[in-house]
Design a protein around this motif. Structure first.
Motif, short mmCIF file in Angstrom:
data_model
loop_
_atom_site.label_atom_id
_atom_site.label_comp_id
_atom_site.label_asym_id
_atom_site.label_seq_id
_atom_site.Cartn_x
_atom_site.Cartn_y
_atom_site.Cartn_z
N ALA A 3 -4.56 7.83 -9.94
CA ALA A 3 -6.22 7.82 -10.21
C ALA A 3 -6.60 8.40 -10.84
N SER A 4 -7.52 8.22 -11.76
CA SER A 4 -8.75 9.71 -12.24
C SER A 4 -10.00 8.81 -11.92
N ALA A 47 -5.86 3.75 2.89
CA ALA A 47 -4.73 5.03 3.13
C ALA A 47 -4.44 4.40 4.82
N GLU A 48 -5.80 4.68 5.18
CA GLU A 48 -4.79 5.10 7.14
C GLU A 48 -4.47 3.69 7.30
N THR A 49 -4.89 2.71 6.73
CA THR A 49 -5.28 1.59 7.20
C THR A 49 -3.70 0.73 7.71
N THR A 50 -3.53 1.19 5.73
CA THR A 50 -2.47 0.67 5.61
C THR A 50 -0.74 1.81 6.27
N GLY A 51 -1.29 3.38 6.67
CA GLY A 51 -0.16 4.00 6.90
C GLY A 51 0.58 4.29 5.54
N SER A 52 -0.95 5.12 4.28
CA SER A 52 -0.34 5.52 3.43
C SER A 52 -0.81 7.58 2.87
N ARG A 53 0.24 7.76 2.72
CA ARG A 53 -0.42 8.82 2.43
C ARG A 53 -1.31 8.94 1.35
N LEU A 54 -2.42 9.92 1.03
CA LEU A 54 -3.23 10.12 -0.11
C LEU A 54 -3.88 11.63 0.22
N TYR A 55 -3.82 12.25 -1.05
CA TYR A 55 -3.29 13.50 -2.12
C TYR A 55 -4.14 13.92 -2.85
N GLU A 109 5.13 3.70 2.76
CA GLU A 109 5.84 2.50 2.13
C GLU A 109 4.91 3.25 -0.01
N ALA A 110 3.55 3.41 0.43
CA ALA A 110 2.46 4.19 -0.70
C ALA A 110 2.29 5.21 -0.70
N THR A 111 1.60 5.73 -1.29
CA THR A 111 1.47 7.21 -1.59
C THR A 111 0.51 7.06 -2.64
N VAL A 112 -1.13 8.19 -2.16
CA VAL A 112 -2.23 7.74 -3.18
C VAL A 112 -2.20 9.02 -3.64
N LEU A 113 -2.32 9.23 -5.11
CA LEU A 113 -3.59 10.00 -5.21
C LEU A 113 -4.32 10.17 -6.32
N LEU A 114 -5.51 10.81 -5.74
CA LEU A 114 -7.28 10.45 -6.52
C LEU A 114 -7.48 11.97 -7.00
N ARG A 115 -7.69 12.05 -8.54
CA ARG A 115 -7.95 13.07 -9.65
C ARG A 115 -9.66 13.00 -9.87
N GLY A 116 -10.37 13.92 -9.60
CA GLY A 116 -11.21 14.48 -10.46
C GLY A 116 -12.14 15.50 -10.67
#
Length: 488
Positions: free
Chosen positions: A366-367, A410-418, A387-394
């Motif tokens: 997402a951006s 992301a923390e609650t679901t055990g997802s990776r966040l970048y 299961e999920a990986t999230v990349l945030l762009r700004g």
């Protein structure tokens, strides 16, 4: 630069919590079963999409076939007859495709569930130019054909046709459709205020209506042959009926049933506000994470402007939220709405949801304000740790809309966040920052399971197109790419 850190420091999970997350991971066979179910669902949606496309062209073929089967309606005599018949066929196909365009724009739930309203509108727009060319050919070929048969020139024949009953309405309909298509061209639309473009686009309904008398009285197709008349009237009733039902009647019912009102406007960044809404049984809207609605705020300064805006949180029983960025005069006024304003809603729409998934892993990119559907999608998806990986762009700190909330999810679901913060590269065409380009960052390096992932991308059109292009180059199957384009 891409960073694995949260936007703000977070307390790491406790030992008990880590054990709970580890134990929640299902066995490999469960992952395979889930993946197979998603693939089957994807194949069904693909089959339905193909079926709808086939039906659209079959309807045009039926129209031409009925005309060919009608005795006396296509007698070919000389060059004039050939020109006239070609003009009639062009008009038949054009009219059929116009009605298809109306159906695609009617926001029919079946079409939305099958391949998404954004895809339907994309097809709707793609038909605009071919229909315009066919309509222009229809008028030109008939004029030349009638003129050749009567021994008159094109100008004299045009004057003669214009004096025929109902033909002025046909010319008016053609003119209106030309205005609609021209206003939809990117170069023209970018210079028009949204309100002006929207009003012009509504002329397509008027173009269809004013051309109908000409077809019934002057046009030989509907004036002769009972089956043709029944077929075409049925098509008109279907297309216009769906418009009336889903664009006007159903939104009124939804609005009156749920009684949505503004309860608060929360500034979250320069030019960005979250609008908090209250209503009755909002959970029964059936909204899924990632979907959007078309909102109209009934105040003196905003009632005439409809806003397609995603839910930035999954609606609860009596609460909902959307987050809006100031992208023009209309959206800027939303930041000044006072609590208590009445709100009407069309929707929810969109296939940018977990229902569209076919792969075992999930990749979210997402951006800017594109964070809104991604954040609600993450909230609404049942995920296993990892299961999920999230990349945030700004571009900078001011564009980190809802990043804290997304980090918590992301923390609650055990997802990776970048996160990736900085201006886009100028040395090459890329969706990444200059530093990330130099470091050799790619979608494959951010998402190790990219080819086994459903990739959801949302952001400004030019940026998200670059992300999708890299995904295709990397080998991600088309059915695993889900794109929601936001205008910058």
């Amino acid at each position: 630069m891409i960073d694995t850190a949260r936007p703000t420091p977070r307390t790491p999970p406790s030992t008990t919590e880590r054990a709970r997350l580890r134990d929640a991971v299902p066995p490999a066979e469960s992952l395979d079963i889930a993946a197979r179910r998603r693939r089957r669902a994807g194949r069904r949606r693909s089959a339905m999409t193909d079926l709808l496309g086939i039906l659209a062209w079959v309807s045009a073929a039926i129209a031409v076939t009925l005309w060919l089967a009608s005795p006396g309606s296509h007698t070919v005599v000389g060059i004039g007859g050939w020109l006239t018949d070609a003009g009639i066929v062009a008009g038949l196909v054009a009219t059929d495709l116009v009605l298809v365009m109306l159906v695609l724009a009617a926001r029919v739930p079946l079409i939305d569930r099958t391949f998404g309203q954004d895809n339907a509108i994309a097809v709707h727009r793609s038909l605009g130019k071919p229909v315009l060319y066919l309509l222009l050919a229809h008028g030109a070929l008939l004029t030349l054909g009638y003129g050749a048969s009567a021994g008159t020139g094109p100008i004299a024949e045009t004057i003669a046709l214009f004096s025929t009953p109902d033909m002025p309405l046909a010319y008016l309909g053609l003119g209106l459709f030309v205005a609609v298509v021209v206003s939809s061209l990117v170069a023209v639309r970018s210079r028009l205020p949204y309100e002006a473009w929207h009003v012009i686009h509504l002329l397509s309904y008027a173009a269809v209506l004013v051309a109908l008398p000409h077809m019934l009285s002057v046009g030989s197709v509907l004036a002769q042959g009972m089956w043709q008349r029944v077929y075409w009237i049925a098509l008109y009733v279907l297309a216009l009926g769906l418009i009336v039902l889903y664009r006007f009647a159903l939104p009124v019912v939804v609005t009156l049933r749920h009684r949505i009102r503004v309860v608060g406007v929360e500034p979250i960044a320069p030019g960005v506000v979250s609008i908090h809404l209250a209503g009755r049984d909002l959970d029964r809207l059936g909204a899924e994470g990632g979907q959007y609605g078309v909102w109209r705020f009934w105040t003196a300064r905003t009632w005439w402007h409809a806003h397609p805006v995603s839910f930035s949180a999954v609606p609860g029983r009596d609460r909902a939220r959307i987050t809006v960025r100031d992208l023009g005069a209309g959206s800027a006024r939303l930041g000044r709405i006072t609590p208590g304003a009445f709100v009407s809603l069309e929707g929810p729409y969109g296939l940018f949801t977990s229902r569209a998934r076919t792969a075992p892993y999930l990749a979210l990119v997402a951006s800017g304000i594109g964070i809104t559907p991604v954040r609600s999608l993450l909230e609404d998806t049942d995920l296993r740790p990892g299961e999920a990986t999230v990349l945030l762009r700004g571009t900078d700190a001011d564009q980190q809309y809802l990043w804290h909330e997304t980090a918590d999810l992301a923390e609650t679901t055990g997802s990776r966040l970048y996160t990736m913060v900085g201006h886009r590269s100028r040395s090459r065409e890329s969706w990444m920052t200059e530093e990330d380009v130099r470091r050799g960052v790619s979608l494959r390096s951010v998402f190790p399971n990219l080819l086994q992932s459903d990739l959801y991308v949302c952001g400004p059109r030019a940026w998200s197109d670059l992300v999708v292009r890299e995904a295709r180059t990397a080998g991600v199957p088309e059915h695993q790419i889900h794109q929601e384009r936001f205008e910058s």
